[in-house]
Each structure stands twice: as structure tokens, then as C-alpha cells.
Write a protein that holds these residues in place. Structure first.
Motif, PDB file in Angstrom:
ATOM      1  N   VAL A 162       0.860  -1.035   0.022  1.00  0.00           N
ATOM      2  CA  VAL A 162      -0.050  -0.100   0.071  1.00  0.00           C
ATOM      3  C   VAL A 162       0.782   1.381   0.127  1.00  0.00           C
ATOM      4  CG1 VAL A 162      -1.829   1.270   1.239  1.00  0.00           C
ATOM      5  CG2 VAL A 162      -1.811  -1.263   1.543  1.00  0.00           C
ATOM      6  N   ALA A 163       0.630   2.240  -0.934  1.00  0.00           N
ATOM      7  CA  ALA A 163       1.238   3.504  -0.610  1.00  0.00           C
ATOM      8  C   ALA A 163       0.254   4.559  -0.167  1.00  0.00           C
ATOM      9  CB  ALA A 163       1.554   4.109  -2.052  1.00  0.00           C
ATOM     10  N   MET A 164       0.565   5.117   0.788  1.00  0.00           N
ATOM     11  CA  MET A 164      -0.471   5.969   1.519  1.00  0.00           C
ATOM     12  C   MET A 164       0.437   7.509   1.027  1.00  0.00           C
ATOM     13  SD  MET A 164      -1.088   4.665   5.320  1.00  0.00           S
ATOM     14  CE  MET A 164      -1.910   3.014   5.467  1.00  0.00           C
ATOM     15  N   VAL A 165      -0.479   8.469   0.413  1.00  0.00           N
ATOM     16  CA  VAL A 165       0.128   9.573   0.017  1.00  0.00           C
ATOM     17  C   VAL A 165      -0.702  10.966   0.569  1.00  0.00           C
ATOM     18  CG1 VAL A 165       0.603  10.889  -2.153  1.00  0.00           C
ATOM     19  CG2 VAL A 165       0.210   8.300  -2.127  1.00  0.00           C
ATOM     20  N   GLY A 166       0.188  11.851   0.945  1.00  0.00           N
ATOM     21  CA  GLY A 166      -0.492  13.340   1.297  1.00  0.00           C
ATOM     22  C   GLY A 166      -0.055  13.618   2.767  1.00  0.00           C
ATOM     23  N   GLU A 244      -2.036  29.744   4.497  1.00  0.00           N
ATOM     24  CA  GLU A 244      -0.966  30.076   3.788  1.00  0.00           C
ATOM     25  C   GLU A 244      -0.212  28.883   4.189  1.00  0.00           C
ATOM     26  OE1 GLU A 244      -2.592  32.664   5.679  1.00  0.00           O
ATOM     27  OE2 GLU A 244      -3.274  33.506   4.093  1.00  0.00           O
ATOM     28  N   GLU A 245       0.061  28.472   5.323  1.00  0.00           N
ATOM     29  CA  GLU A 245       0.771  27.247   5.734  1.00  0.00           C
ATOM     30  C   GLU A 245       0.410  26.059   4.984  1.00  0.00           C
ATOM     31  OE1 GLU A 245       1.070  26.303  10.048  1.00  0.00           O
ATOM     32  OE2 GLU A 245       2.525  24.799   9.529  1.00  0.00           O
ATOM     33  N   ALA A 246      -0.813  25.985   4.970  1.00  0.00           N
ATOM     34  CA  ALA A 246      -1.410  24.577   4.350  1.00  0.00           C
ATOM     35  C   ALA A 246      -1.352  24.798   2.808  1.00  0.00           C
ATOM     36  CB  ALA A 246      -3.127  24.432   4.590  1.00  0.00           C
ATOM     37  N   ASP A 247      -1.340  25.916   2.099  1.00  0.00           N
ATOM     38  CA  ASP A 247      -0.871  26.177   0.637  1.00  0.00           C
ATOM     39  C   ASP A 247       0.361  25.618   0.352  1.00  0.00           C
ATOM     40  OD1 ASP A 247      -3.337  27.227  -0.052  1.00  0.00           O
ATOM     41  OD2 ASP A 247      -2.768  29.281   0.509  1.00  0.00           O
ATOM     42  N   LEU A 248       1.336  25.740   1.512  1.00  0.00           N
ATOM     43  CA  LEU A 248       2.512  25.327   1.065  1.00  0.00           C
ATOM     44  C   LEU A 248       2.771  23.681   0.531  1.00  0.00           C
ATOM     45  CD1 LEU A 248       4.434  26.661   4.061  1.00  0.00           C
ATOM     46  CD2 LEU A 248       4.612  27.398   1.868  1.00  0.00           C
ATOM     47  N   TYR A 249       1.775  23.092   1.266  1.00  0.00           N
ATOM     48  CA  TYR A 249       1.710  21.498   0.667  1.00  0.00           C
ATOM     49  C   TYR A 249       0.597  20.934   0.051  1.00  0.00           C
ATOM     50  CZ  TYR A 249       4.263  22.202   4.904  1.00  0.00           C
ATOM     51  OH  TYR A 249       5.244  22.642   5.761  1.00  0.00           O
ATOM     52  N   ARG A 250      -0.498  21.935  -0.370  1.00  0.00           N
ATOM     53  CA  ARG A 250      -1.269  21.594  -1.241  1.00  0.00           C
ATOM     54  C   ARG A 250      -0.832  21.321  -2.552  1.00  0.00           C
ATOM     55  NH1 ARG A 250      -6.329  23.973   1.513  1.00  0.00           N
ATOM     56  NH2 ARG A 250      -5.198  25.566   1.750  1.00  0.00           N
ATOM     57  N   ARG A 252       0.967  19.231  -3.813  1.00  0.00           N
ATOM     58  CA  ARG A 252       2.174  18.542  -3.891  1.00  0.00           C
ATOM     59  C   ARG A 252       2.350  17.343  -4.447  1.00  0.00           C
ATOM     60  NH1 ARG A 252       6.956  19.276  -0.411  1.00  0.00           N
ATOM     61  NH2 ARG A 252       6.074  21.395   0.413  1.00  0.00           N
ATOM     62  N   PHE A 253       1.382  16.379  -4.305  1.00  0.00           N
ATOM     63  CA  PHE A 253       1.307  14.952  -4.733  1.00  0.00           C
ATOM     64  C   PHE A 253      -0.018  14.957  -5.552  1.00  0.00           C
ATOM     65  CE2 PHE A 253       4.180  14.606  -1.021  1.00  0.00           C
ATOM     66  CZ  PHE A 253       5.147  14.369  -1.745  1.00  0.00           C
ATOM     67  N   ARG A 254       0.260  15.003  -6.826  1.00  0.00           N
ATOM     68  CA  ARG A 254      -1.139  14.829  -7.454  1.00  0.00           C
ATOM     69  C   ARG A 254      -1.278  13.537  -8.279  1.00  0.00           C
ATOM     70  NH1 ARG A 254      -2.024  20.842 -10.132  1.00  0.00           N
ATOM     71  NH2 ARG A 254      -2.776  21.744  -7.995  1.00  0.00           N
ATOM     72  N   LEU A 255      -2.048  12.783  -8.133  1.00  0.00           N
ATOM     73  CA  LEU A 255      -2.343  11.492  -9.140  1.00  0.00           C
ATOM     74  C   LEU A 255      -3.502  12.105  -9.971  1.00  0.00           C
ATOM     75  CD1 LEU A 255      -1.600   8.477  -9.419  1.00  0.00           C
ATOM     76  CD2 LEU A 255      -3.461   8.058  -7.760  1.00  0.00           C
ATOM     77  N   ASN A 256      -2.944  11.734 -11.386  1.00  0.00           N
ATOM     78  CA  ASN A 256      -4.131  12.035 -12.439  1.00  0.00           C
ATOM     79  C   ASN A 256      -3.834  10.623 -13.424  1.00  0.00           C
ATOM     80  OD1 ASN A 256      -1.841  12.494 -14.015  1.00  0.00           O
ATOM     81  ND2 ASN A 256      -2.021  14.553 -13.917  1.00  0.00           N
ATOM     82  N   HIS A 257      -4.731  10.809 -14.384  1.00  0.00           N
ATOM     83  CA  HIS A 257      -4.853   9.499 -15.310  1.00  0.00           C
ATOM     84  C   HIS A 257      -3.537   9.321 -16.053  1.00  0.00           C
ATOM     85  CE1 HIS A 257      -6.200   7.255 -18.846  1.00  0.00           C
ATOM     86  NE2 HIS A 257      -6.902   6.769 -17.837  1.00  0.00           N
ATOM     87  N   ASN A 281      -5.612  24.558  -6.860  1.00  0.00           N
ATOM     88  CA  ASN A 281      -4.440  24.619  -6.274  1.00  0.00           C
ATOM     89  C   ASN A 281      -4.157  23.060  -5.289  1.00  0.00           C
ATOM     90  OD1 ASN A 281      -5.896  25.164  -3.890  1.00  0.00           O
ATOM     91  ND2 ASN A 281      -4.283  26.476  -3.139  1.00  0.00           N
ATOM     92  N   ALA A 282      -4.952  22.384  -5.395  1.00  0.00           N
ATOM     93  CA  ALA A 282      -5.063  21.188  -4.572  1.00  0.00           C
ATOM     94  C   ALA A 282      -4.952  20.068  -5.691  1.00  0.00           C
ATOM     95  CB  ALA A 282      -5.951  21.248  -3.559  1.00  0.00           C
TER      96      ALA A 282
END
Ligand code: NCD
Length: 290
Positions: A162-166, A244-250, A252-257, A281-282
């Protein structure tokens, strides 16, 4: 575990045999969930549903399940609509509410709060999410989903990859799921997060101590290439000091097709406890995967 008079607060309370017993019961309940069969087994029973934090799925699914089994639901949502807004303690709220309910499901923004509430309750309390701590019912249903996917492929939960991401630091669903997976054999866990949002050390240790393999990474493409499940999560913005702090990480790891097709093995299962953050931005889980 004795479910009759126990609260359900943490996956720590469960043994593998308990999980298997719950899954067997869930299998038997499937015709009722699909309305192919009808039962009134909870006729006259009252679920006290108390969600002091945003919720769509958990609150409505607990209520619907209770209704489907013939029971009634009484709910309060948000501090502003409860006497807690008038300064009432969790202890007092629990003493009163548990007098009107046969079982209570509760969500609250502070870690440990549902446990504290349960100590004053006269009836069993189920943790529907306590801050960044745990979300045991979500983990149980996630593993049930995983098991259902694997059975059709002739696989079991043992040897699962399992990969857990985010946001693995504040994400309570991944905390509970780690503990649950650790009850099985020979699990490979790939933890993909920004360094600042790593899975807490005690959880990484707990999984390793049970003899499982844990790999931590900041590279999404590499990490999802040899796993059975990719479990994506949202940045838990409500746990940060500022947007703003949350925006630093939003984002960052995007899974798409495209990334999925290029890097995942065929039939890798994509999961997300939801809600996914679909703002520009997420987009940790792109709609092109729908
Ligand atoms: C999760 C939660 O509340 O922890 N949602 C849920 O209950 N399915 C995940 C989240 O909010 O990101």
C-alpha cells in the motif's frame, strides 16, 4: 474484544480475529444494505449523532445505516448548535446525551476528546474522528473495500503493498489504517508525504515492530509503481495555523490519469477517504480518474 459494552475509540482495541468477525458480519449485512432484505432489528433504538466538526459521509452513513436497521437518529452538528457553545463541559454533555441515546457516534476536533466523552457516557460511544488522532470506522471500511477488491483477484490482505500519499501527519484515516494493516502479515507500506507532514514516528515504529516493511519517500511516481493500493489523502487544512501554511503543501502530490497509466501496475486500486480537495491549487486526485 467484547463489543457489547465497549466503546470503539481506536484500532488499538482490535485483534485480527475481531476484524475478521466484523467483516463476516458485514458480508451478511450486504443484502440489507442493498435493500434486498429488510430488518427492524434496531426498532426503538436511538443513535445520538454528535458531529462537532465538518462531516458529510461519516455522519450521513452512520445515520442511514441506523435507519436501515429500523432505528432512529437524533443529531447535533457544530458547537454553535449545542450547549457546548454555552460553556458546557464534555462531561456534562455526555451525562445528559447518553441518557437519551442507546449508542453515540461522535466527531470532535481534539485528539482524545471522544475518549474523554466516553468515560462520562452511560452508553457505548463510537469515535467518528477525534482531531488528527484516529478514525477507526473509516479504517475498517477501507480495509473491507480492499479485501473485497483483493478477493476477486485471489489475494488476501497478507502481503499487501500500500502507498499512502499526502498529509500523513494530520490525517487520522491513515493513522487508523496503519494500525489496522499492522494486524496482518508481511505488509509493505510506502509513505509518501512532504517531510514536514510525515507519518508520526510512533506509528511508523508500531508497523515496523510487527515485522512489516515501511518505506518513506517524497517521490510519488517511484512510490506508486509497485503497490496494490494507492491511498491518497487531502491536506488537512483545518489543522494548520493558517491557510498560507496549508498552501505550502497543497497540490504537492497529484495523481491523475497520465501519472497513473505511466507508473502504476495494471489494476492498481486507487482509494481516497474523501473529501478530495478539488480546488485548482490542490487536486490530489484528479477528476480525470473518475
Ligand atoms: C476524513 C476525515 O474526516 O478524517 N473524511 C471521512 O470521514 N471520510 C478525511 C478528510 O477529512 O480528509
Amino acid at each position: 474484544m467484547n463489543f457489547e459494552d465497549d466503546h470503539i475509540l481506536s484500532i488499538d482495541q482490535f485483534l485480527r480475529a475481531d476484524v475478521e468477525a466484523i467483516f463476516n458480519t458485514a458480508d451478511k449485512m450486504m443484502p440489507f444494505a442493498r435493500r434486498e432484505k429488510i430488518t427492524k432489528v434496531l426498532d426503538g433504538a436511538i443513535l445520538g449523532s454528535m458531529f462537532f466538526e465538518a462531516s458529510t459521509r461519516t455522519r450521513i452513513s452512520f445515520g442511514s445505516a441506523f435507519n436501515l436497521l429500523g432505528g432512529n437518529v437524533r443529531e447535533t452538528t457544530g458547537f454553535e448548535h449545542s450547549a457546548i457553545a454555552k460553556g458546557e463541559s464534555l462531561y456534562d454533555t455526555a451525562r445528559v446525551l447518553s441518557g437519551y441515546s442507546d449508542v453515540i457516534v461522535m466527531r470532535h476536533p481534539e485528539s482524545g476528546s471522544v475518549g474523554e466523552f466516553s468515560k462520562a457516557s452511560r452508553v457505548p460511544v463510537i469515535n467518528g474522528g477525534d482531531g488528527s488522532n484516529e478514525h477507526p470506522s473509516q479504517a475498517l471500511l477501507d480495509l473491507y473495500t480492499i479485501k473485497s477488491e483483493l478477493v476477486s483477484r485471489g489475494r488476501s490482505i497478507d502481503q499487501l503493498r500500500v502507498a499512502m500519499v499526502g498529509d500523513l501527519n494530520f490525517g487520522r484515516t491513515v493513522h487508523s489504517l496503519c494500525k489496522l494493516l499492522a494486524l496482518f502479515e508481511d505488509i509493505k507500506l510506502v509513505l509518501v508525504s512532504p517531510r514536514e507532514l510525515r507519518m508520526p514516528d510512533d506509528l511508523v515504529e508500531l508497523v515496523r515492530e510487527q515485522g512489516h516493511q515501511v518505506i518513506e519517500s517524497e517521490n510519488l511516481e517511484e512510490s506508486i509503481s509497485h503497490v496494490d493500493i494507492v491511498y491518497s489523502t487531502r491536506i488537512q487544512e483545518e489543522r494548520f495555523n493558517s491557510q498560507e501554511e496549508a498552501d505550502l503543501y497543497r497540490g504537492r502530490f497529484r495523481l491523475n490519469h497520465t501519472i497513473y497509466t505511466a507508473h502504476c501496475e495494471p489494476n492498481t486500486v486507487i482509494m481516497h477517504p474523501l473529501p478530495r480537495d478539488s480546488r485548482e491549487n490542490a487536486r490530489e486526485l484528479d477528476e480525470d480518474l473518475n
